[in-house]
Design an enzyme around this catalytic site. Structure first.
Site, PDB file in Angstrom:
ATOM      1  N   ASN A  96     -20.844 -39.608 -54.903  1.00  0.00           N
ATOM      2  CA  ASN A  96     -20.390 -40.960 -54.604  1.00  0.00           C
ATOM      3  C   ASN A  96     -20.359 -41.807 -55.879  1.00  0.00           C
ATOM      4  O   ASN A  96     -20.357 -41.281 -56.981  1.00  0.00           O
ATOM      5  CB  ASN A  96     -21.217 -41.613 -53.494  1.00  0.00           C
ATOM      6  CG  ASN A  96     -20.339 -42.456 -52.572  1.00  0.00           C
ATOM      7  OD1 ASN A  96     -19.650 -43.365 -53.019  1.00  0.00           O
ATOM      8  ND2 ASN A  96     -20.368 -42.143 -51.290  1.00  0.00           N
ATOM      9  N   ARG A  97     -20.376 -43.130 -55.736  1.00  0.00           N
ATOM     10  CA  ARG A  97     -20.053 -44.024 -56.856  1.00  0.00           C
ATOM     11  C   ARG A  97     -21.276 -44.689 -57.469  1.00  0.00           C
ATOM     12  O   ARG A  97     -22.245 -44.995 -56.774  1.00  0.00           O
ATOM     13  CB  ARG A  97     -19.075 -45.100 -56.382  1.00  0.00           C
ATOM     14  CG  ARG A  97     -17.702 -44.547 -56.030  1.00  0.00           C
ATOM     15  CD  ARG A  97     -16.813 -45.568 -55.356  1.00  0.00           C
ATOM     16  NE  ARG A  97     -15.484 -44.983 -55.128  1.00  0.00           N
ATOM     17  CZ  ARG A  97     -15.165 -44.242 -54.065  1.00  0.00           C
ATOM     18  NH1 ARG A  97     -16.080 -43.995 -53.126  1.00  0.00           N
ATOM     19  NH2 ARG A  97     -13.947 -43.736 -53.937  1.00  0.00           N
TER      20      ARG A  97
ATOM     21  N   HIS B 114     -18.800 -39.188 -58.288  1.00  0.00           N
ATOM     22  CA  HIS B 114     -19.202 -37.776 -58.169  1.00  0.00           C
ATOM     23  C   HIS B 114     -19.630 -37.159 -59.500  1.00  0.00           C
ATOM     24  O   HIS B 114     -19.324 -36.003 -59.802  1.00  0.00           O
ATOM     25  CB  HIS B 114     -18.084 -36.953 -57.543  1.00  0.00           C
ATOM     26  CG  HIS B 114     -17.748 -37.344 -56.135  1.00  0.00           C
ATOM     27  ND1 HIS B 114     -18.687 -37.804 -55.247  1.00  0.00           N
ATOM     28  CD2 HIS B 114     -16.550 -37.357 -55.468  1.00  0.00           C
ATOM     29  CE1 HIS B 114     -18.103 -38.065 -54.091  1.00  0.00           C
ATOM     30  NE2 HIS B 114     -16.812 -37.809 -54.201  1.00  0.00           N
TER      31      HIS B 114
ATOM     32  N   HIS C  72     -18.629 -31.727 -50.162  1.00  0.00           N
ATOM     33  CA  HIS C  72     -17.420 -32.525 -49.954  1.00  0.00           C
ATOM     34  C   HIS C  72     -16.374 -31.736 -49.168  1.00  0.00           C
ATOM     35  O   HIS C  72     -15.174 -31.812 -49.463  1.00  0.00           O
ATOM     36  CB  HIS C  72     -16.866 -32.968 -51.308  1.00  0.00           C
ATOM     37  CG  HIS C  72     -16.089 -34.248 -51.282  1.00  0.00           C
ATOM     38  ND1 HIS C  72     -14.816 -34.338 -50.787  1.00  0.00           N
ATOM     39  CD2 HIS C  72     -16.430 -35.495 -51.693  1.00  0.00           C
ATOM     40  CE1 HIS C  72     -14.373 -35.580 -50.910  1.00  0.00           C
ATOM     41  NE2 HIS C  72     -15.341 -36.306 -51.455  1.00  0.00           N
ATOM     42  N   ALA C  73     -16.796 -30.988 -48.158  1.00  0.00           N
ATOM     43  CA  ALA C  73     -15.849 -30.263 -47.315  1.00  0.00           C
ATOM     44  C   ALA C  73     -15.054 -31.239 -46.457  1.00  0.00           C
ATOM     45  O   ALA C  73     -15.578 -32.248 -45.984  1.00  0.00           O
ATOM     46  CB  ALA C  73     -16.582 -29.271 -46.418  1.00  0.00           C
ATOM     47  N   TYR C  74     -13.769 -30.919 -46.262  1.00  0.00           N
ATOM     48  CA  TYR C  74     -12.893 -31.669 -45.359  1.00  0.00           C
ATOM     49  C   TYR C  74     -12.731 -30.847 -44.084  1.00  0.00           C
ATOM     50  O   TYR C  74     -12.199 -29.731 -44.126  1.00  0.00           O
ATOM     51  CB  TYR C  74     -11.510 -31.869 -45.963  1.00  0.00           C
ATOM     52  CG  TYR C  74     -11.424 -32.808 -47.140  1.00  0.00           C
ATOM     53  CD1 TYR C  74     -10.802 -34.048 -47.022  1.00  0.00           C
ATOM     54  CD2 TYR C  74     -11.908 -32.437 -48.391  1.00  0.00           C
ATOM     55  CE1 TYR C  74     -10.674 -34.904 -48.113  1.00  0.00           C
ATOM     56  CE2 TYR C  74     -11.783 -33.278 -49.490  1.00  0.00           C
ATOM     57  CZ  TYR C  74     -11.168 -34.510 -49.339  1.00  0.00           C
ATOM     58  OH  TYR C  74     -11.037 -35.344 -50.425  1.00  0.00           O
TER      59      TYR C  74
ATOM     60  N   ASP D 199     -14.015 -44.972 -45.583  1.00  0.00           N
ATOM     61  CA  ASP D 199     -14.595 -44.345 -46.775  1.00  0.00           C
ATOM     62  C   ASP D 199     -15.874 -45.109 -47.086  1.00  0.00           C
ATOM     63  O   ASP D 199     -16.001 -45.747 -48.129  1.00  0.00           O
ATOM     64  CB  ASP D 199     -13.619 -44.385 -47.954  1.00  0.00           C
ATOM     65  CG  ASP D 199     -14.086 -43.534 -49.140  1.00  0.00           C
ATOM     66  OD1 ASP D 199     -15.108 -42.829 -48.976  1.00  0.00           O
ATOM     67  OD2 ASP D 199     -13.445 -43.576 -50.195  1.00  0.00           O
TER      68      ASP D 199
ATOM     69  N   GLN E 240     -21.541 -40.406 -45.654  1.00  0.00           N
ATOM     70  CA  GLN E 240     -20.268 -40.997 -46.034  1.00  0.00           C
ATOM     71  C   GLN E 240     -19.199 -40.366 -45.153  1.00  0.00           C
ATOM     72  O   GLN E 240     -18.913 -39.174 -45.237  1.00  0.00           O
ATOM     73  CB  GLN E 240     -19.956 -40.734 -47.503  1.00  0.00           C
ATOM     74  CG  GLN E 240     -18.708 -41.441 -48.013  1.00  0.00           C
ATOM     75  CD  GLN E 240     -18.973 -42.845 -48.525  1.00  0.00           C
ATOM     76  OE1 GLN E 240     -20.132 -43.285 -48.536  1.00  0.00           O
ATOM     77  NE2 GLN E 240     -17.949 -43.544 -48.942  1.00  0.00           N
TER      78      GLN E 240
ATOM     79  N   GLU F 117     -20.231 -36.542 -45.746  1.00  0.00           N
ATOM     80  CA  GLU F 117     -21.048 -36.293 -46.930  1.00  0.00           C
ATOM     81  C   GLU F 117     -22.455 -36.860 -46.699  1.00  0.00           C
ATOM     82  O   GLU F 117     -22.673 -38.060 -46.848  1.00  0.00           O
ATOM     83  CB  GLU F 117     -20.404 -36.938 -48.150  1.00  0.00           C
ATOM     84  CG  GLU F 117     -18.996 -36.448 -48.430  1.00  0.00           C
ATOM     85  CD  GLU F 117     -18.236 -37.402 -49.317  1.00  0.00           C
ATOM     86  OE1 GLU F 117     -18.620 -37.542 -50.499  1.00  0.00           O
ATOM     87  OE2 GLU F 117     -17.274 -38.029 -48.825  1.00  0.00           O
TER      88      GLU F 117
END
Length: 369
Positions: A97-98, A123, A196-198, A267, A304, A332
């Site tokens: 993340n940020r 990340h 970070h799987a979609y 997000d 997330q 996440e």
């Protein structure tokens, strides 16, 4: 004692412990070999590649027993090397993340991470854990991957050693993918590692995830500024961020809401109820078409929920699939974004002699029509 032994035997045989096979998946940009570990259990299959310690594929049955791959990804290394922005399937870090302006202070010393997301670091900076080839070896029912991030890499202090374990098992009609994270350091640092799987429970090539039903057991979330940096903690009640009851992902994603406009959809970080370091439910997702159900449990304090708003459409995926915006969502499990700059958030500081340990479990079942 004999009856207890029979019960124990029945319980043991109800768990399918599968197999692990290793194969080549090509080479990274610098020529480093990349391996694939295929985990199988009870008819399900998970493919893990050493490039970014990624979940490359996850195949599970729907309500009728039809097997589909339910995570987004690429068929080969050329796809991953060309995909510069989605982090698809990867382990992200050192700080997932940020971090605002890429800057934080630790023990009175200031650190600067290269900015790779506007004015912020995302990340772990431009060369994060997703861009590394991890060392790997087979373990019971899975694979353990290891990465050593040297002191000063991407501006982070301390040499950090990270171990990530993927295991796959089947418990009756349940398929369980478990991820365990461990990290140690030789100097005080920060760490926030996640996957970070979609996911697309209808199948990775099926299109939009907006009709899936989401439940997030969180009464609060961390609203953000225009750069997606948290501004504090707020209640979800009365907002499009209230998923305390089952709600279609797309039901309110287009609402006239400045938070949704900032993210181009969802997000954001949800603050999970009752965090105490033990496994708690983070999400339950249901696809009405396939009948697949995903339940996520984690030891982390937040999740997330990202609805693939910035997928650079069209993005070529697996088996000829073309991904568009909202083709998948991420869950996440994590500490909150920008935690080093928010003393009131759960800490992400790791000191020498300590071990960071985190577990997230993805349980897949099906439901009838």
């Amino acid at each position: 004692m004999k009856l207890a032994g029979v019960i124990l035997l029945l319980m043991t045989t109800a768990i399918a412990h599968g197999s692990v096979t290793k194969s080549s998946f090509g080479k990274s940009a610098d020529g480093t070999p990349v391996d694939k570990y295929t985990l199988t259990a009870g008819g399900a299959e998970a493919d893990i590649i050493t490039y970014g310690a990624r979940l490359q594929a996850l195949k599970t049955p729907d309500r009728d027993g039809k097997i589909d791959d339910i995570v987004l990804g690429h068929d080969d290394m050329s796809g991953y090397l060309a995909d510069k922005s989605t982090y698809v399937g990867a382990i992200v870090g050192r700080y997932g993340n940020r971090i605002a302006h890429g800057a934080f202070t630790l023990d009175g010393k200031s650190y600067q991470i290269p900015k790779n997301n506007g004015e912020n670091a995302l990340h772990g900076g431009p060369i994060g854990f997703d861009a590394k080839v991890w060392q790997a070896h087979e373990i019971a029912n899975g694979v353990e991957l290891t990465l050593v991030s040297k002191d000063g890499e991407m501006g982070f202090p301390g040499t950090l050693t990270v171990h990530v374990r993927y295991t796959l098992s089947a418990h009756g009609k349940e398929t369980v993918l478990r991820i365990d994270y461990h990290a140690t350091t030789d100097k005080t640092t920060i760490v926030n590692v996640t996957n970070h799987a979609y996911f697309n429970l209808a199948g990775q090539a099926s299109g939009s995830i907006l009709n899936e039903i989401a439940t997030l057991p969180a009464d609060e979330y961390t609203p953000v500024d225009a750069g997606l940096i948290p501004t504090g903690i707020a209640k979800v009640a009365g907002t499009p961020f209230d998923f305390t009851k089952p709600t279609a992902i797309g039901a309110r994603i287009g609402d006239d809401n400045h938070q949704l406009k900032y993210g181009g959809g969802y997000d954001h970080n949800w603050v999970l109820r009752g965090h105490n370091g033990e496994l708690k439910t983070a999400a339950k997702m249901v696809d009405p078409v396939s009948g697949r159900v995903l339940t996520v449990t984690t030891t982390e304090p937040g999740v997330q929920f990202y609805t693939g708003n910035a997928i650079p459409a069209p993005l070529n995926g697996k088996g000829g699939a073309v991904y568009q915006k909202n083709a998948g969502y991420c869950l996440e499990t994590q500490h909150y974004p920008d935690s080093p700059n928010h003393p009131d958030f759960p800490t992400t500081t790791l000191k020498p002699g300590e071990t960071m340990h985190s577990t997230t479990i993805f349980t897949f079942t099906t439901q009838a029509k």
